[in-house]
Structures are given as C-alpha cells and as structure tokens.
Design a protein around this motif. Structure first.
Motif, PDB file in Angstrom:
ATOM      1  N   TRP A  83      30.176  39.754  32.542  1.00 36.82           N
ATOM      2  CA  TRP A  83      30.638  39.749  34.233  1.00 36.82           C
ATOM      3  C   TRP A  83      30.352  38.402  34.670  1.00 36.82           C
ATOM      4  CZ3 TRP A  83      32.827  43.437  37.176  1.00 36.82           C
ATOM      5  CH2 TRP A  83      32.855  43.570  38.313  1.00 36.82           C
ATOM      6  N   ASN A  84      31.503  38.397  35.491  1.00 40.68           N
ATOM      7  CA  ASN A  84      31.589  36.458  36.024  1.00 40.68           C
ATOM      8  C   ASN A  84      32.210  36.304  37.042  1.00 40.68           C
ATOM      9  OD1 ASN A  84      29.869  34.012  35.625  1.00 40.68           O
ATOM     10  ND2 ASN A  84      30.722  33.514  33.494  1.00 40.68           N
ATOM     11  N   LYS A  85      32.264  35.800  38.292  1.00 39.05           N
ATOM     12  CA  LYS A  85      32.569  35.884  38.880  1.00 39.05           C
ATOM     13  C   LYS A  85      33.740  36.396  39.654  1.00 39.05           C
ATOM     14  CE  LYS A  85      32.466  30.433  38.456  1.00 39.05           C
ATOM     15  NZ  LYS A  85      33.478  29.670  37.443  1.00 39.05           N
ATOM     16  N   GLY A  86      33.294  37.540  39.685  1.00 37.80           N
ATOM     17  CA  GLY A  86      33.829  39.416  39.865  1.00 37.80           C
ATOM     18  C   GLY A  86      35.124  39.579  38.891  1.00 37.80           C
ATOM     19  N   LYS A  87      34.756  39.238  38.003  1.00 39.67           N
ATOM     20  CA  LYS A  87      35.906  40.262  37.143  1.00 39.67           C
ATOM     21  C   LYS A  87      34.651  39.522  35.779  1.00 39.67           C
ATOM     22  CE  LYS A  87      38.242  35.400  37.108  1.00 39.67           C
ATOM     23  NZ  LYS A  87      39.328  34.992  36.977  1.00 39.67           N
ATOM     24  N   MET A  88      35.223  40.932  34.836  1.00 43.08           N
ATOM     25  CA  MET A  88      34.394  40.742  32.871  1.00 43.08           C
ATOM     26  C   MET A  88      35.937  40.437  32.012  1.00 43.08           C
ATOM     27  SD  MET A  88      33.302  44.032  31.777  1.00 43.08           S
ATOM     28  CE  MET A  88      33.097  45.629  33.543  1.00 43.08           C
ATOM     29  N   THR A  89      35.444  38.969  31.314  1.00 40.96           N
ATOM     30  CA  THR A  89      35.909  39.437  30.182  1.00 40.96           C
ATOM     31  C   THR A  89      35.295  39.166  29.376  1.00 40.96           C
ATOM     32  OG1 THR A  89      34.723  37.327  30.398  1.00 40.96           O
ATOM     33  CG2 THR A  89      37.327  36.977  31.554  1.00 40.96           C
TER      34      THR A  89
END
Length: 166
Positions: free
Chosen positions: A128-134
């Motif tokens: 989870w980073n900057k409001g999104k999942m990658t």
C-alpha cells in the motif's frame, strides 16, 4: 462495458536476457491477455534493458492468463523469442478485495513466494503506497536459457464497470 477494470503493468527492466543477435539483443516486451496485445519500445543492443514503460490492458475475466513475452527485434527476419512468463494477479486481486483503506505508506499487505504455480524468481510483495495497492514482481522467463523481467502491477477501477465486487 463488460470490463472489470484496467491493469497497469509497469515494465521496468530486463535482467540478463538471452543473446539473440551476434553479441547482444534488441529486446521489447509484449503483454497479452485474450485478444489484447500491448508492447514496449525496442531497446537496441542491450541484454539488461531499462524500459520504465507503462502498458495498460482491460481485464474482463480474472481467469484469462496475462502473458509477458520478450522478443528480439530483427530487421529482415521474424523477431526472435526471448522467453515468456505468466503474470499471476490472483494474490494481488485477493488483497484488493479486502477493501483496505488509509494504511500507512509502505505497508506490506501480502507476500507471494516463488513456486511451481508462478513465474516469480523472488518474493513479491503487495504494498500500500500513496492511497493505492501495487505489486512488484521479478518474473523468470520460461522457454529460454536465461532472463528475468521486473514489472509492477496496479489495478484501476473504471467508472460504470462492475469492478471486482468488493
């Protein structure tokens, strides 16, 4: 529209790709799923190319394979295969379905281990980073003597689509 959403695939780089010309290769990557095909630019004379290109495909069915293929660009003959790998997004999609929000940046939501059922060459984390999942992956290429490709996947919801149902 019958798509569930879009999948952004950031093709970062190739690692120790096979030589298909005299001393090097001119590699490019093709991402395919069903009838869709998108490709990167060609990097001349490089078995460790850096693309840093974002390719996007529409996902209509999670059971349809997403295949990454690497080719050597040839001028006068058919482009040579440099291997392929399947991008398994099922663990990533399961994390998305958790519906998590507001996590601290850098939170590891899941760790996926390399195994017989995937093309991972190393542990892959869903983050989870900057409001999104990658999810970052290093994929071991099949049907070739050597080579890996580093990618990152990210899901994009489409307005008016049914989405993943979470």
């Amino acid at each position: 529209m019958d798509a569930l959403g879009l999948l952004k695939v950031r093709v970062r780089r190739g690692i120790n790709l096979a030589v298909r010309d005299t001393v090097s290769s001119d590699p490019y990557v093709v991402i395919s799923s069903g009838t869709q095909k998108v490709k990167t630019s060609v990097v001349k004379d490089n078995c460790n190319p850096v693309w840093n290109e974002e390719l996007t495909i529409s996902i209509k069915d999670l059971s349809v394979a997403i295949v990454l293929s690497v080719y050597d660009k040839d001028t006068f003959t058919v482009d040579d295969s440099m291997g392929n790998a399947e991008i398994d997004i099922k663990p990533y999609v399961e994390c998305l379905k958790m519906g998590l929000q507001g996590l601290p940046d850098g939170t590891k939501v899941d760790r996926v281990q390399p195994g017989r059922n995937n093309c991972l060459s190393d542990e892959s984390c869903v983050v989870w980073n900057k409001g999104k999942m990658t999810q970052d992956m290093i994929l071991r290429l099949r049907n070739v003597e050597r080579g890996e490709v580093e990618v990152q996947v990210e899901w994009v919801d489409l307005p008016g689509c049914k989405g993943l149902g979470f």
